[in-house]
Design a protein around this motif. Sequence first.
Motif, PDB file in Angstrom:
ATOM      1  N   ILE A 123      12.526   7.769   1.123  1.00 30.58           N
ATOM      2  CA  ILE A 123      11.729   7.450  -0.061  1.00 30.58           C
ATOM      3  C   ILE A 123      10.273   7.313   0.352  1.00 30.58           C
ATOM      4  O   ILE A 123       9.954   7.105   1.516  1.00 30.58           O
ATOM      5  N   THR A 124       9.397   7.445  -0.653  1.00 31.51           N
ATOM      6  CA  THR A 124       7.960   7.462  -0.360  1.00 31.51           C
ATOM      7  C   THR A 124       7.448   6.053  -0.068  1.00 31.51           C
ATOM      8  O   THR A 124       8.131   5.062  -0.325  1.00 31.51           O
ATOM      9  N   GLY A 125       6.231   6.007   0.436  1.00 30.68           N
ATOM     10  CA  GLY A 125       5.622   4.716   0.751  1.00 30.68           C
ATOM     11  C   GLY A 125       5.506   3.834  -0.476  1.00 30.68           C
ATOM     12  O   GLY A 125       5.736   2.627  -0.417  1.00 30.68           O
ATOM     13  N   VAL A 126       5.156   4.425  -1.628  1.00 34.62           N
ATOM     14  CA  VAL A 126       5.016   3.633  -2.845  1.00 34.62           C
ATOM     15  C   VAL A 126       6.353   3.007  -3.222  1.00 34.62           C
ATOM     16  O   VAL A 126       6.428   1.827  -3.586  1.00 34.62           O
ATOM     17  N   GLN A 127       7.419   3.780  -3.095  1.00 34.49           N
ATOM     18  CA  GLN A 127       8.731   3.250  -3.459  1.00 34.49           C
ATOM     19  C   GLN A 127       9.148   2.122  -2.522  1.00 34.49           C
ATOM     20  O   GLN A 127       9.697   1.104  -2.964  1.00 34.49           O
ATOM     21  N   VAL A 128       8.890   2.321  -1.222  1.00 31.00           N
ATOM     22  CA  VAL A 128       9.186   1.253  -0.274  1.00 31.00           C
ATOM     23  C   VAL A 128       8.414  -0.003  -0.639  1.00 31.00           C
ATOM     24  O   VAL A 128       8.958  -1.111  -0.666  1.00 31.00           O
ATOM     25  N   ALA A 129       7.122   0.208  -0.987  1.00 34.17           N
ATOM     26  CA  ALA A 129       6.287  -0.944  -1.323  1.00 34.17           C
ATOM     27  C   ALA A 129       6.844  -1.661  -2.549  1.00 34.17           C
ATOM     28  O   ALA A 129       6.910  -2.898  -2.588  1.00 34.17           O
ATOM     29  N   MET A 130       7.273  -0.898  -3.580  1.00 36.17           N
ATOM     30  CA  MET A 130       7.834  -1.526  -4.776  1.00 36.17           C
ATOM     31  C   MET A 130       9.044  -2.377  -4.409  1.00 36.17           C
ATOM     32  O   MET A 130       9.208  -3.516  -4.859  1.00 36.17           O
ATOM     33  N   LEU A 131       9.913  -1.793  -3.573  1.00 30.83           N
ATOM     34  CA  LEU A 131      11.125  -2.496  -3.163  1.00 30.83           C
ATOM     35  C   LEU A 131      10.796  -3.782  -2.406  1.00 30.83           C
ATOM     36  O   LEU A 131      11.282  -4.866  -2.738  1.00 30.83           O
ATOM     37  N   VAL A 132       9.920  -3.635  -1.397  1.00 34.31           N
ATOM     38  CA  VAL A 132       9.612  -4.793  -0.556  1.00 34.31           C
ATOM     39  C   VAL A 132       8.880  -5.878  -1.354  1.00 34.31           C
ATOM     40  O   VAL A 132       9.180  -7.062  -1.226  1.00 34.31           O
ATOM     41  N   ARG A 161      -3.317   3.310 -10.215  1.00 29.47           N
ATOM     42  CA  ARG A 161      -1.972   3.462 -10.770  1.00 29.47           C
ATOM     43  C   ARG A 161      -0.936   2.945  -9.769  1.00 29.47           C
ATOM     44  O   ARG A 161      -0.033   2.200 -10.129  1.00 29.47           O
ATOM     45  N   ASN A 162      -1.112   3.328  -8.499  1.00 29.60           N
ATOM     46  CA  ASN A 162      -0.148   2.875  -7.493  1.00 29.60           C
ATOM     47  C   ASN A 162      -0.179   1.363  -7.339  1.00 29.60           C
ATOM     48  O   ASN A 162       0.867   0.714  -7.267  1.00 29.60           O
ATOM     49  N   THR A 163      -1.390   0.814  -7.282  1.00 26.02           N
ATOM     50  CA  THR A 163      -1.518  -0.636  -7.145  1.00 26.02           C
ATOM     51  C   THR A 163      -0.770  -1.349  -8.270  1.00 26.02           C
ATOM     52  O   THR A 163       0.025  -2.261  -8.044  1.00 26.02           O
ATOM     53  N   LEU A 164      -1.036  -0.889  -9.516  1.00 29.18           N
ATOM     54  CA  LEU A 164      -0.395  -1.546 -10.659  1.00 29.18           C
ATOM     55  C   LEU A 164       1.116  -1.323 -10.662  1.00 29.18           C
ATOM     56  O   LEU A 164       1.885  -2.247 -10.926  1.00 29.18           O
ATOM     57  N   THR A 165       1.542  -0.095 -10.345  1.00 30.74           N
ATOM     58  CA  THR A 165       2.974   0.188 -10.326  1.00 30.74           C
ATOM     59  C   THR A 165       3.682  -0.738  -9.340  1.00 30.74           C
ATOM     60  O   THR A 165       4.719  -1.337  -9.657  1.00 30.74           O
ATOM     61  N   ILE A 166       3.092  -0.842  -8.131  1.00 30.73           N
ATOM     62  CA  ILE A 166       3.744  -1.660  -7.107  1.00 30.73           C
ATOM     63  C   ILE A 166       3.802  -3.116  -7.547  1.00 30.73           C
ATOM     64  O   ILE A 166       4.838  -3.773  -7.461  1.00 30.73           O
ATOM     65  N   ALA A 167       2.681  -3.621  -8.092  1.00 30.78           N
ATOM     66  CA  ALA A 167       2.655  -5.028  -8.482  1.00 30.78           C
ATOM     67  C   ALA A 167       3.610  -5.314  -9.644  1.00 30.78           C
ATOM     68  O   ALA A 167       4.368  -6.286  -9.627  1.00 30.78           O
TER      69      ALA A 167
END
Lengths: 236, 275
Positions: A100-109, A29-35
């Motif tokens: 913010i969480t790591g997932v959110q940072v990843a989405m942003l970056v 889920r995280n992988t897909l959300t970030i991508a």
Amino acid sequence: MGNFEQKVNKFIEIFLEQGGYVKVIEGLRNTLTIAVAGLIIGILIGTVIATVRVLPKYKVLPRVMNGICSFYVALFRGTPMVVQLLVFYYVLLPIIGWRITGVQVAMLVFGLNSGAYISEIMRSGIQSVDSGQMEAGRAVGLSFGVSMVKIVIPQAVKNILPTLGNEFISLIKETSVVSFVGAADLYVAFNYIGSNSYEFMVPYLVMALIYIVLVLLISLLVKLMERSLKKSDRRN
Amino acid sequence: MIDVINLRKSFGDTEVLKGIDITINKGDIVAVIGPSGSGKSTFLRCLNCMEDPSGGNIIFNGVDIADMSVNINVHRRHMGMVFQHFNLFNNKTVLQNIMMAPVYLRCQDLKKAKRKNSRTRFGNLFRGGNAKELLPVTQTNEQIKSEVREQAMELLRRISLEDKADVYPSTLSGGQKQRIAIVRSLAMDPDVILFDEPTSALDPEMVGEVLELMKQLAGDGMTMVVVTHEMGFAREVANRVVFMDEGQIKEEGDPEEFFGNPREPRLREFLSKIL
């Protein structure tokens, strides 16, 4: 191969009985959300930058904006994704005091990073559309922006769809570095399974399989979208 | 209707238009002819500021549209343009091609009027007795859409292409595309239509149908400026013919005199080559 069977059994045991599948689903889920989030943010940023870059440049404002966009693209294409993640998570966010969480940072970056790449893709797409299309839009009284959004960009997107699919695929694969900032993606999930059983062969093999399946699914999706967008050039 | 005063245009160091003066009146059909490279297309494209003029004035309905500070989009609505390569929107069906600009612009106007009205209404609370009048808002977006659709279908019936309403331009022949491009500009109900070599990219067979439609427009009293190589059209339909060479208007007159008794030697040479 008795040894291998043993390994598979161990993997299945941890996967099913010790909650490994929960981790995997969360990681997926995280992988897909970030991508996906990265792609959407990237398309938005990329389209804006590409539009700025094709603006006629005899006024000052477009030139300044063009400079800013070039700098942005150079910055994000010139540094590795991991470095950007680390800088955001450990340098920029603490400075401005955002929690913010790591997932959110990843989405942003991922969004900011793919925006830089997509802007170049989009620019070539826009330039592949005949300039007469923009002229015709302007000639009936539509503004530059409206002609761009309603006429040029839809045709540009059709031309660059395969390349955008590529970008999405590489985003999916690049998510495997987000564990650097503590986001639990697929890699983290399988690493967990592996370290619990002291046995990494099967987990990593399954992980590779999942990535391949994901990528194949996306290729299929892109193909289908391409076909449905093609209807304006098919003779029927 | 259009007053062109000392119009100049340069691309870099090359001066393409070297001071053009011409007045186009309502109902005029002006044919612009000349050798290639004479600046006739550039002249036409400057008329609706598709190319920004480098100097001079273009007074259209009382406004100098060569002035960079005017909102050119508002004036272009009243100035149709037909291109050599048709330039139909490839991602839209024929009907959408025709409807798009009128629907979008009228809905946009409606939105602006509503917004203005709500401001006026708020202001009226404090104006007491002398309240400001509201702008008339009589239509909804849906009504505009169905009205424009009706007009678009009417236009398509006029060129007998109503059965092509829902196909994409890529399936049409050149002549059909160009006739649709002409009615697309007609849908805006313009005061003048500019034609940039409308038949040059067509098969000889299809030239006739496009010229026929242009003749009909001329008969309806539409003001037209036509850059063309069709001398027959210039002679039969135009009421003024302009000869351009080296970025200047070399000769101008009614077709009878223009073709029957050309004064300018360059024009005589030009005509002898093509007639």
